[in-house]
Design an enzyme around this catalytic site. Structure first.
Site, PDB file in Angstrom:
ATOM      1  N   ASP A 173       0.802  -1.223   0.000  1.00 20.48           N
ATOM      2  CA  ASP A 173       0.000   0.000   0.000  1.00 20.48           C
ATOM      3  C   ASP A 173       0.833   1.270   0.000  1.00 20.48           C
ATOM      4  O   ASP A 173       0.312   2.361  -0.206  1.00 20.48           O
ATOM      5  CB  ASP A 173      -0.859   0.033   1.269  1.00 20.48           C
ATOM      6  CG  ASP A 173      -2.168  -0.692   1.074  1.00 20.48           C
ATOM      7  OD1 ASP A 173      -2.544  -0.936  -0.074  1.00 20.48           O
ATOM      8  OD2 ASP A 173      -2.795  -1.015   2.098  1.00 20.48           O
TER       9      ASP A 173
HETATM   10  C1  BGC Z   1       0.260   1.286   6.244  1.00 23.51           C
HETATM   11  C2  BGC Z   1      -0.123   0.095   5.416  1.00 23.51           C
HETATM   12  C3  BGC Z   1      -1.614   0.041   5.299  1.00 23.51           C
HETATM   13  C4  BGC Z   1      -2.123   1.359   4.737  1.00 23.51           C
HETATM   14  C5  BGC Z   1      -3.615   1.405   4.544  1.00 23.51           C
HETATM   15  C6  BGC Z   1      -0.358   2.543   5.689  1.00 23.51           C
HETATM   16  O1  BGC Z   1      -0.082   3.632   6.522  1.00 23.51           O
HETATM   17  O2  BGC Z   1       1.668   1.410   6.315  1.00 23.51           O
HETATM   18  O3  BGC Z   1       0.394  -1.084   5.998  1.00 23.51           O
HETATM   19  O4  BGC Z   1      -1.983  -1.009   4.469  1.00 23.51           O
HETATM   20  O5  BGC Z   1      -1.732   2.412   5.572  1.00 23.51           O
HETATM   21  O6  BGC Z   1      -4.317   1.513   5.699  1.00 23.51           O
HETATM   22  C1  NOJ Z   2      -1.748  -3.718   5.450  1.00 28.55           C
HETATM   23  C2  NOJ Z   2      -2.937  -3.803   4.570  1.00 28.55           C
HETATM   24  O1  NOJ Z   2      -4.033  -4.265   5.315  1.00 28.55           O
HETATM   25  C3  NOJ Z   2      -2.703  -4.712   3.407  1.00 28.55           C
HETATM   26  O2  NOJ Z   2      -3.802  -4.696   2.556  1.00 28.55           O
HETATM   27  C4  NOJ Z   2      -1.449  -4.314   2.696  1.00 28.55           C
HETATM   28  O3  NOJ Z   2      -1.267  -5.214   1.648  1.00 28.55           O
HETATM   29  C5  NOJ Z   2      -0.273  -4.308   3.629  1.00 28.55           C
HETATM   30  N1  NOJ Z   2      -0.554  -3.424   4.710  1.00 28.55           N
HETATM   31  C6  NOJ Z   2       1.025  -3.901   2.959  1.00 28.55           C
HETATM   32  O4  NOJ Z   2       1.072  -2.532   2.719  1.00 28.55           O
END
Ligand code: BGC
Ligand code: NOJ
Length: 807
Positions: A487
């Protein structure tokens, strides 16, 4: 260092001191009513949706971290103590917390009085039950005042913590002290548009009560020292606005050796619109009464516990291994499967790290959670797949999340995560291989929940894949969109505004940024889809799909291979990311996992990619996301470079993607590599490093800080992570090699030299496969005593099927 131990026979983790490095929590409930409960009895409850139907309050970022929750105080002479240590904080003579499957037990004692508190959410009941047994183990009579309290949330957890000009005026309760029990009803907003209420009750006449928080606590006091408790009294306050609570007091006398039991219930009820009131302004309490009567004795409580335990025994009996590796067995047989249930239920919504108000059910998250869940309750998996597919758009793209109560796509975050649609293919194929239920593909499923837009689910899958095929960049690789699985790799977002969400800002739609990771996914799941088509006799379409797969595979081999590993992406200017050409972020883990799992470049590339991953990303706790970490903010890469080195996506061990690599090791038949990686962060294997790792030793966490972090080895964001499902897939399907297939059960172990074999029971299509795997000279498989070529045990339809495999 450890803070407890595993009790495998009881399927419990036993915590032996309250001061764990962080609250160590458990989840109660698996249908509608859910509770989180920590080892000091903190936490909160909600009905279905932690944002829209929050029943009790929880203050994230509170000090102390875990204050509030369900509170119990025992006043005995001058001392006031809590069976689970908090909130009273009085040092106990003994303390134990047992987290079991769907229940938690707290045993505390002080000055000759012992308290045993068991908390659970009974199956099929929208309530949390607590049974408190007090026993006088001293030589003299004890006169105790037992207090218990919960603080109600005014339903919408976001409003509850923001809209105080309204909230402090609307709180309402109703009281009922009759039939030998004492109940406080929370009915804020019931008089107008809500048709649901909550209640808190004890199965005995209370000697006093309070329902107004500030009266009960008194000025300048917190939950550790309520004024009412200190004065051994109750003020009889009736909440009107401010903060409604239910605080009940029971005075009890215990002769030496005597014990008494109280049963408490925190319940949730919905009444029909026309059925709300029994008299003007008075709640219709019929349903609450029925719930209360069903559990108002210790015997009935005991029966609910027995039922819960039987339920879990049955669920877990679907997959049980005895491998001689104690820690592997305890992960596989108990805790990993348990966590898969929790992630299935919660997605990424409610934990001690996820506030339950931000992310509801994630599209990609929920699809992946299913990979560890389909074997447990296939019917629920089926329903979930349809729910998820229903937030897809007609062009194959999809909302990124949906709200569990309404099941509607979340417009705040919208769509544009280009890996999302492919995960639907992954979980649907996994579901059909598990169940053989091809009929799900015919299920009419809408787009964006719009009535009238329904098409068979199969068409959703087709559009998912087609979305990748039709959205490709200059190198023929899939466009990344806002982000793929990672993400935080936001290649089309050039954000300079503090606080702007990296996930929703895509102000630089280059039409160029591409993902090698999505390419790997497409190759893997495109092939799975082609196989599905073939099994349905749709061979032409299968051939078409395989042609697209070949096309994208070629693009990966030409533009995605860096020489010693797979590249990660191409940025908005067409420059490689995750390449030796970069100064930082030269290698990323995700494409090593997925491209090798997909078989791109065969074992030759696979082994080289995995060797590079180990060499550059390996640490004591697994493989880090990338290396070297980004040391400064790079606008063209996005959130990933916003994290300090070693944290989160910028170089922690992001546990979710480690099992991909475990499976990749299995793909290249490297059992040592697979097992080495598996054991580096499987919780039971690092239990004795709990003071470093800090989160619960019985469940996976999202991240473990990497070598570049100041707190190397420290985990964060426990429980709600795709690590649960993928680790279960990695150990059960990769290392142990038990893989459901459309027409049989593949048994293809990939064991390390240290393991000689195992015995395993697997319920598959109604048959209990009793499998023995051992090393030996005469390699091969026998099924019910007869030799069978290959490694797939056929479907026999019998109740039991014995399979012996010599490897
Ligand atoms: C986090 C991710 C997460 C994303 C969406 C980011 O701040 O680092 O792990 O999936 O937010 O909520
Ligand atoms: C947490 C999110 O829930 C997931 O969808 C995502 O793939 C990982 N973070 C990696 O960024």
């Amino acid at each position: 260092m450890k803070y407890g131990y595993f009790d495998d026979d009881a399927r419990e983790y036993v915590i032996t001191r309250p001061d764990t490095p962080l609250p160590w929590i458990n989840y109660l409930g698996s249908d509608g009513f859910f509770s989180l409960i920590s080892n000091t009895c903190g936490g909160y409850s909600f009905y279905k949706d932690a944002k829209l139907r929050r029943i009790t309050r929880f203050r994230y970022n509170n000090v102390p971290h875990d204050d509030g929750g369900r509170c119990f105080w025992i006043a005995d002479g001058d001392a006031v103590w809590s069976p689970a240590f908090l909130p009273a904080k009085t040092p106990l003579d003994s303390y134990i917390c047992r987290h079991g499957l769907g229940y938690s037990v707290f045993e505390g004692s002080k000055d000759g009085v012992s308290a045993s508190l068991t908390v659970t959410v009974p199956r099929g009941t929208d309530a949390e039950l607590s049974k408190l047994v007090l026993e006088n183990r001293s030589g003299s009579e004890k006169r105790l005042s037992v207090y218990s309290a919960v603080e109600f949330c005014l339903w919408n957890a976001v409003d509850d913590s923001t809209n105080f000009q309204r909230n402090w005026n609307i709180g309402e309760v109703e009281l009922e002290f009759s039939d030998g029990r004492s109940t406080v009803y929370h009915k804020t907003e019931y008089r107008e548009r809500r048709d649901h209420y909550a209640f808190y009750s004890v199965n005995a006449p209370a000697d006093g009560f309070d329902t107004d928080r500030d009266s009960f606590l008194g000025r300048f006091r917190g939950w550790s020292e309520p004024a009412a408790v200190e004065r051994r009294t109750s003020f009889g306050s009736v909440a009107s606005g401010w903060a409604p609570i239910a605080a009940l007091r029971n005075d009890i006398v215990l002769a030496p050796g005597e014990s008494k039991t109280l049963v408490y219930m925190l319940g949730y009820v919905e009444n029909g619109e026309d059925d709300k009131f029994s008299a003007p302004g008075i709640i219709n309490k019929e349903k609450a009464h029925a719930m209360l009567s069903a559990f108002d004795t210790p015997e009935r409580f005991g029966a609910a516990m027995d039922e819960l335990k039987a339920y879990w025994s049955k669920l877990l009996s679907r997959f049980e291994v005895r491998s001689g590796e104690e820690k592997l067995d305890r992960m596989v047989n108990i805790w990993n499967q348990y966590q898969c249930m929790v992630t299935f239920n919660m997605s990424r919504s409610a934990s001690y790290y996820e506030s339950g108000t931000g992310r509801g059910m994630g599209f990609r998250d929920s699809c992946q959670d299913l990979l560890g869940f389909v074997h447990m309750i296939p019917e629920r998996a089926r329903e979930r797949i349809i729910d998820i597919a229903s937030i897809q758009f007609a062009d194959g793209s999809t909302y990124h999340q949906y709200q569990p109560l309404t099941k509607r796509g979340n417009a705040d975050i919208g769509s544009g995560f280009n890996d999302d649609p492919l995960w639907l293919v992954a979980c649907t194929c996994a579901y059909i291989r598990e169940t053989g239920d091809f009929s799900i593909l015919e299920e009419p499923t809408p787009f964006n929940n719009e009535p009238g837009s329904e098409v068979p689910l199969m068409e959703h899958l087709e559009r998912s894949l087609n979305y990748t095929v039709t959205h490709r960049g200059p190198h023929g690789l899939p466009l990344i969109g806002r982000a793929d699985w990672n993400d935080c790799l936001n290649l089309n977002c050039f954000s300079r505004t503090p606080g702007e969400s990296f996930q929703t800002c895509s102000n630089f739609e280059s039409g160029k940024a591409e993902s090698v990771f999505i390419a790997g996914m497409f190759v893997k799941y495109g092939r799975e889809y082609a196989e599905l088509l073939e099994r349905m006799g749709r061979n032409d379409e299968a051939a078409g799909m395989l042609a697209s797969v070949a096309d994208i595979e070629k693009a990966v081999l030409e533009h995605g291979w860096d020489g010693e590993w797979f590249r990660r992406a191409y940025d908005a200017f067409g420059r490689p990311v995750g390449s030796s050409e970069n100064d930082e972020g030269k290698i990323y883990i995700e494409p090593q996992g997925f491209c090798v799992m997909a078989g791109i470049g065969g074992c030759e590339y696979g082994r080289r990619a995995l060797a590079s991953a180990e060499r550059y990303l390996g640490n004591d706790f697994g493989l880090e996301v990338l290396s070297p970490c980004y040391t400064e903010y790079h606008e063209h890469l996005g959130e990933i470079s916003s994290y300090p080195p070693g944290y989160k996506e910028n170089g922690s061990v992001f546990c979710h993607n480690n099992p991909w690599v475990t499976l990749a090791y299995c793909r290249v038949r490297d059992g040592e590599g697979a097992f080495r990686l598996y054991t580096r962060n499987a919780p039971a294997y690092i239990e004795d490093k709990s003071e470093i790792h800090r989160t619960e030793p019985y469940c996976y966490s999202q991240t473990i800080a990497g070598r570049n972090a100041r707190t190397y080895g420290e985990a964060k964001n426990s429980w709600l992570t795709g690590t649960a499902a993928w680790s279960f897939a990695a150990v059960s399907q990769g290392i142990l090699g038990i893989r459901p297939d459309y027409d049989g059960l593949v048994i293809d172990p990939c064991l390390p030299g240290s393991m000689d074999g195992f015995e395993l029971r697997r319920l598959f299509r109604g048959t209990r496969y009793e499998i023995t795997v051992r090393r030996g000279e005469n390699k091969g498989m026998t099924v019910d005593g007869r030799p069978v070529p290959g490694n797939k045990a056929p479907l026999t339809g019998a109740s039991v099927c014995r399979v012996e495999v010599v490897i």
